[in-house]
Write an enzyme that holds these catalytic residues in place. Sequence first.
Site, PDB file in Angstrom:
ATOM      1  N   CYS A 276       4.074 -71.710 153.772  1.00  0.00           N
ATOM      2  CA  CYS A 276       5.197 -70.783 153.956  1.00  0.00           C
ATOM      3  C   CYS A 276       5.341 -70.237 155.374  1.00  0.00           C
ATOM      4  CB  CYS A 276       5.056 -69.624 152.979  1.00  0.00           C
ATOM      5  SG  CYS A 276       5.135 -70.157 151.277  1.00  0.00           S
TER       6      CYS A 276
HETATM    7  N1  LIG Z   1       2.523 -72.838 147.867  1.00  0.00           N
HETATM    8  C1  LIG Z   1       2.970 -71.614 147.988  1.00  0.00           C
HETATM    9  O1  LIG Z   1       2.193 -70.682 148.155  1.00  0.00           O
HETATM   10  C2  LIG Z   1       4.459 -71.297 147.886  1.00  0.00           C
HETATM   11  C3  LIG Z   1       4.851 -69.978 147.663  1.00  0.00           C
HETATM   12  C4  LIG Z   1       6.195 -69.684 147.533  1.00  0.00           C
HETATM   13  C5  LIG Z   1       7.137 -70.703 147.656  1.00  0.00           C
HETATM   14  N2  LIG Z   1       6.737 -71.981 147.897  1.00  0.00           N
HETATM   15  C6  LIG Z   1       7.771 -73.026 147.992  1.00  0.00           C
HETATM   16  O2  LIG Z   1       7.783 -73.770 146.776  1.00  0.00           O
HETATM   17  C7  LIG Z   1       8.118 -75.141 147.024  1.00  0.00           C
HETATM   18  C8  LIG Z   1       7.036 -76.043 146.471  1.00  0.00           C
HETATM   19  O3  LIG Z   1       5.829 -75.782 147.153  1.00  0.00           O
HETATM   20  P1  LIG Z   1       4.418 -76.220 146.583  1.00  0.00           P
HETATM   21  O4  LIG Z   1       3.429 -75.473 147.406  1.00  0.00           O
HETATM   22  O5  LIG Z   1       4.362 -76.099 145.103  1.00  0.00           O
HETATM   23  O6  LIG Z   1       4.420 -77.768 146.995  1.00  0.00           O
HETATM   24  P2  LIG Z   1       3.414 -78.914 146.493  1.00  0.00           P
HETATM   25  O7  LIG Z   1       3.439 -79.948 147.531  1.00  0.00           O
HETATM   26  O8  LIG Z   1       2.118 -78.288 146.075  1.00  0.00           O
HETATM   27  O9  LIG Z   1       4.076 -79.474 145.163  1.00  0.00           O
HETATM   28  C9  LIG Z   1       5.307 -80.094 145.147  1.00  0.00           C
HETATM   29  C10 LIG Z   1       5.292 -81.187 144.077  1.00  0.00           C
HETATM   30  O10 LIG Z   1       6.597 -81.750 144.018  1.00  0.00           O
HETATM   31  C11 LIG Z   1       6.450 -83.143 143.767  1.00  0.00           C
HETATM   32  N3  LIG Z   1       7.680 -83.833 144.149  1.00  0.00           N
HETATM   33  C12 LIG Z   1       8.103 -84.163 145.385  1.00  0.00           C
HETATM   34  N4  LIG Z   1       9.316 -84.765 145.294  1.00  0.00           N
HETATM   35  C13 LIG Z   1       9.647 -84.802 143.995  1.00  0.00           C
HETATM   36  C14 LIG Z   1      10.762 -85.279 143.286  1.00  0.00           C
HETATM   37  N5  LIG Z   1      11.805 -85.839 143.912  1.00  0.00           N
HETATM   38  N6  LIG Z   1      10.776 -85.165 141.937  1.00  0.00           N
HETATM   39  C15 LIG Z   1       9.726 -84.619 141.290  1.00  0.00           C
HETATM   40  N7  LIG Z   1       8.642 -84.125 141.909  1.00  0.00           N
HETATM   41  C16 LIG Z   1       8.601 -84.225 143.253  1.00  0.00           C
HETATM   42  C17 LIG Z   1       5.234 -83.533 144.578  1.00  0.00           C
HETATM   43  O11 LIG Z   1       4.663 -84.748 144.097  1.00  0.00           O
HETATM   44  C18 LIG Z   1       4.320 -82.319 144.377  1.00  0.00           C
HETATM   45  O12 LIG Z   1       3.454 -82.495 143.266  1.00  0.00           O
HETATM   46  C19 LIG Z   1       8.292 -75.237 148.540  1.00  0.00           C
HETATM   47  O13 LIG Z   1       9.639 -75.089 148.853  1.00  0.00           O
HETATM   48  C20 LIG Z   1       7.513 -74.055 149.062  1.00  0.00           C
HETATM   49  O14 LIG Z   1       8.006 -73.594 150.305  1.00  0.00           O
HETATM   50  C21 LIG Z   1       5.402 -72.308 147.997  1.00  0.00           C
END
Ligand SMILES: NC(=O)c1ccc[n+]([C@@H]2O[C@H](COP(=O)([O-])OP(=O)(O)OC[C@H]3O[C@@H](n4cnc5c(N)ncnc54)[C@H](O)[C@@H]3O)[C@@H](O)[C@H]2O)c1
Length: 438
Positions: A276
């Site tokens: 983030c």
């Molecule tokens: N990690 C955090 O602390 C956090 C906190 C708040 C917001 N976010 C936001 O949440 C979102 C996700 O982050 P995350 O940390 O969970 O990411 P991540 O990489 O841990 O997980 C994302 C998942 O999405 C899957 N994916 C990618 N493309 C795909 C598709 N077309 N169809 C289906 N699945 C698909 C990936 O294989 C992966 O498992 C981001 O926008 C991030 O900025 C993250």
Amino acid sequence: MLSPLAATLEQRIQERQARVAVVGLGYVGLPLLLHVIRAGFPSLGLDIDRQRLQRLQAGDSYVQDVPPDELYSLLSAGKLEVTDDYAQLTDRDIVLVCVPTPLGKSRDPDLRYIVQAATRLAECLHRGQLIILESTTYPGSTEEVVKPVLESGGLRAGDDFFLAFSPERIDPGNRKYTIENTPKIVGGLTPTCTHLACRFYEAFVSAVHPVPSIRTAEMAKLLENAFRALNIALVNELALLSHSIGVDIWEVIEAAATKPFGFMPFYPGPGVGGHCIPVDPHYLSWRVKNLSLPARLIDLAMEINSQMPAHVLHRTFDALNSVGKSVRGAQILIIGVAYKPNVGDTRESPALKVMQLLQERGGRLRYHDPLVPEVEVDGIRYTNQPLSPALIEGSDCVLITTHHDQIDYEMIGQHADLIVDTRNAMRSVRCRGRVFRL
Ligand SMILES: NC(=O)c1ccc[n+]([C@@H]2O[C@H](COP(=O)([O-])OP(=O)(O)OC[C@H]3O[C@@H](n4cnc5c(N)ncnc54)[C@H](O)[C@@H]3O)[C@@H](O)[C@H]2O)c1
């Protein structure tokens, strides 16, 4: 007055009959899916990463906040279903999208995953469905990027299906604030979209905060993260200034934090990491750059934070110099490679950037991080070394880059000759050697 389509979905939500899918089962999507299941909705998780799906199907969690025993009990009860097949979303009433939103090579927003997910969703979109994007993104992306893709099959957002944005606010490793007790911001394309998304989240989140538009919700998330980035940059800058005028920044912050109003403590460190803080403010900055408006304060904060690993490198030079050594050939023990305390996530971790700088200058590196079994830095693979007196005594310098509760700092204090402490971890520890701070 709700349309018959909206009223049907509202009723299905109230009766916990609405079938939900979470797309993207990472740090955000997986815990969210479990909350939705616990709230009583028939749920399905979808990810394109087959390895992750296999691990889930075996009850093996890859997200620290999701205990494997919980996965296992949901699997045995037949409540946890996962797939990589978008066709299975055709019968879903609500789809939550939690795919990554990284930066591209030129540090511009990379919406590839959002577009891919929306394209596949468009193929199985049906009337009455509610689509909610949770991925962090710049204001306007849901309406300008996601909506046209979803509408490509002819259905109209707001009329035939419902569209909303609700930013995920999960804080990995935080046991006090979870999805349930962190208020959820919800902005819909129309008042009905907002209403339906609010009804849904109210089923498992203690407070829901509707906002007048999708853009407001998108911007609110970026404000939260820009706020952190700026305040961290401020204390990082003050840490450098304090050092040169002989003041301990940690004592300064502790003193300022006694003010019960108008001040919130932030702490300096070797830089910012995670998905983030080093990423999201660039989304905002990029969005306004397109309007020829510079986001000066945000850009400056990002620059200050990104220079911290180089500052840590210089403190390591200073420390080694003080005993007549140089980085080249020195055995340096890195303590903590995750990007923040008590998590095993190394994405954008400043510790890895510091390691890269040391590696380039010929430092011989080892690391100890009980939460990270291995890391790769510029093609060199390192594995976690168990902490021991021999490991510490065999190091010319111990460099603390992350503070985890599980790390034995007392042992480090007893056995290290030279410590560079970027996290104030040694503050109340008796140290036999010299300690260099930020
Ligand atoms: N990690 C955090 O602390 C956090 C906190 C708040 C917001 N976010 C936001 O949440 C979102 C996700 O982050 P995350 O940390 O969970 O990411 P991540 O990489 O841990 O997980 C994302 C998942 O999405 C899957 N994916 C990618 N493309 C795909 C598709 N077309 N169809 C289906 N699945 C698909 C990936 O294989 C992966 O498992 C981001 O926008 C991030 O900025 C993250």
